[in-house]
Scaffold this motif. Structure first.
Motif, short mmCIF file in Angstrom:
data_model
loop_
_atom_site.label_atom_id
_atom_site.label_comp_id
_atom_site.label_asym_id
_atom_site.label_seq_id
_atom_site.Cartn_x
_atom_site.Cartn_y
_atom_site.Cartn_z
N ARG A 259 0.83 -1.22 0.00
CA ARG A 259 0.00 0.00 0.00
C ARG A 259 0.87 1.27 0.00
O ARG A 259 0.56 2.22 -0.72
N GLU A 260 1.92 1.25 0.78
CA GLU A 260 2.80 2.42 0.79
C GLU A 260 3.50 2.58 -0.56
O GLU A 260 3.65 3.70 -1.07
N MET B 277 4.13 5.17 -6.00
CA MET B 277 4.03 4.97 -7.44
C MET B 277 3.00 5.93 -8.06
O MET B 277 3.22 6.45 -9.16
N LYS B 278 1.92 6.17 -7.35
CA LYS B 278 0.90 7.08 -7.84
C LYS B 278 1.45 8.50 -7.98
O LYS B 278 1.18 9.19 -8.96
N GLY C 104 13.43 9.31 -3.22
CA GLY C 104 12.67 9.41 -1.97
C GLY C 104 12.61 8.11 -1.22
O GLY C 104 12.14 8.10 -0.07
N THR C 105 13.04 7.02 -1.83
CA THR C 105 13.06 5.72 -1.15
C THR C 105 14.50 5.36 -0.79
O THR C 105 15.46 6.01 -1.22
N SER C 106 14.63 4.33 0.01
CA SER C 106 15.95 3.92 0.48
C SER C 106 16.80 3.35 -0.66
O SER C 106 16.27 2.81 -1.65
N TRP C 107 18.11 3.44 -0.51
CA TRP C 107 19.03 2.83 -1.47
C TRP C 107 19.40 1.40 -1.07
O TRP C 107 20.19 0.74 -1.75
N ASN C 108 18.79 0.92 -0.04
CA ASN C 108 19.00 -0.46 0.39
C ASN C 108 18.10 -1.38 -0.44
O ASN C 108 16.87 -1.28 -0.36
N ILE C 109 18.70 -2.27 -1.19
CA ILE C 109 17.93 -3.14 -2.09
C ILE C 109 16.99 -4.07 -1.34
O ILE C 109 15.99 -4.53 -1.90
N ALA D 81 11.52 0.32 -1.21
CA ALA D 81 12.47 0.65 -2.28
C ALA D 81 12.51 -0.47 -3.33
O ALA D 81 12.58 -0.20 -4.54
N ASN D 82 12.48 -1.74 -2.88
CA ASN D 82 12.54 -2.87 -3.80
C ASN D 82 11.30 -2.94 -4.68
O ASN D 82 11.39 -3.13 -5.91
#
Length: 250
Positions: free
Chosen positions: A153-154, A159-160, A217-222, A227-228
């Motif tokens: 949901r987040e 994405m929206k 805006g999302t983490s760089w942690n895969i 972020a994934n």
């Protein structure tokens, strides 16, 4: 001897004339004594008589003069008192007018201050309510559960905002197929692993793809779930139009 009556009568008559003459001479002498000399060197008997005769005033005239002077002094005193009273009245009126103007200015200033305060209150109240609504919405937007449902949901909200297509069903279906919902899943046996770039995370994204399609805006942690998911959905939108169109390995 017979009496000389004519001689006696004549003697008596001369004596009367002599007396009259003597009186006239005395009068003339007295008048000459009181003669005065006028500026032109001439003298007049009337002026001499007037100068030698003292001026006499009656008691009624003196009382009239005293009364007139007293009345003039009293009138002058009354005029001075009236002038002072008039000046005092004018000063008091000016002071009252000045005080009234100051009071009016004070009232106007207080009214303006009250109006300004009221306008500020009216302006702040809607702003405060707006801020409260924004805060409530922000808190509601961040109140995702820390599980697969909350992650999906987040990710969909992000994405929206970024214009990345995808649905809850499309994400959920592909996540279960790729990692069974395990954010720390890693594939160490497929071709990517053999090439040294194993697939990782919920949607099994290889590091080069994650880096290329990372969503700001999302983490760089895969291994980060949000972020994934967003990076994989961004890649799928570029290659297949949407994550919803992916039904197998991609």
């Amino acid at each position: 001897m017979p009496k000389n009556t004519s001689l006696r009568d004549r003697s008596r008559a001369l004596t009367r004339r002599h007396k009259i003459a003597i009186a006239g001479v005395a009068t003339l002498g007295a008048a000459a004594v009181v003669l005065t000399t006028v500026p032109g060197g001439q003298t007049t008997t009337s002026e001499a008589a007037a100068a030698s005769k003292p001026v006499a005033y009656s008691s009624e005239q003196l009382e009239g003069l005293q009364s007139g002077v007293s009345e003039q002094l009293a009138g002058a005193s009354l005029q001075g008192q009236a002038l002072q009273a008039n000046e005092k009245a004018e000063a008091e009126a000016a002071a009252k007018e000045k005080a009234a103007e100051a009071a009016a200015k004070q009232q106007a200033a207080e009214a303006a201050a009250e109006k300004k305060a009221e306008q500020e209150r009216e302006g702040n109240e809607p702003a405060s309510r707006s801020i409260m609504r924004v805060q409530v919405k922000a808190v509601a937007a961040k109140s995702y559960s820390n599980n697969l449902d909350g992650w999906i949901r987040e990710s969909l909200d992000i994405m929206k905002k970024k214009g990345i297509p995808g649905s809850y069903d499309g994400l959920h279906r592909n996540i279960l197929r790729e990692s069974s919902g395990n954010p720390n899943a890693i594939n160490n046996w497929d071709i990517n692993a053999i090439n040294g770039v194993p697939s990782k995370g919920l949607l099994q994204v290889i590091p080069p793809t994650f880096k290329a399609y990372h969503v700001a805006g999302t983490s760089w942690n895969i291994y980060d779930p949000i972020a994934n998911i967003t990076a994989a959905a961004n890649y799928a939108a570029d290659k297949y139009g949407s994550i919803d169109n992916v039904n197998g390995a991609y």
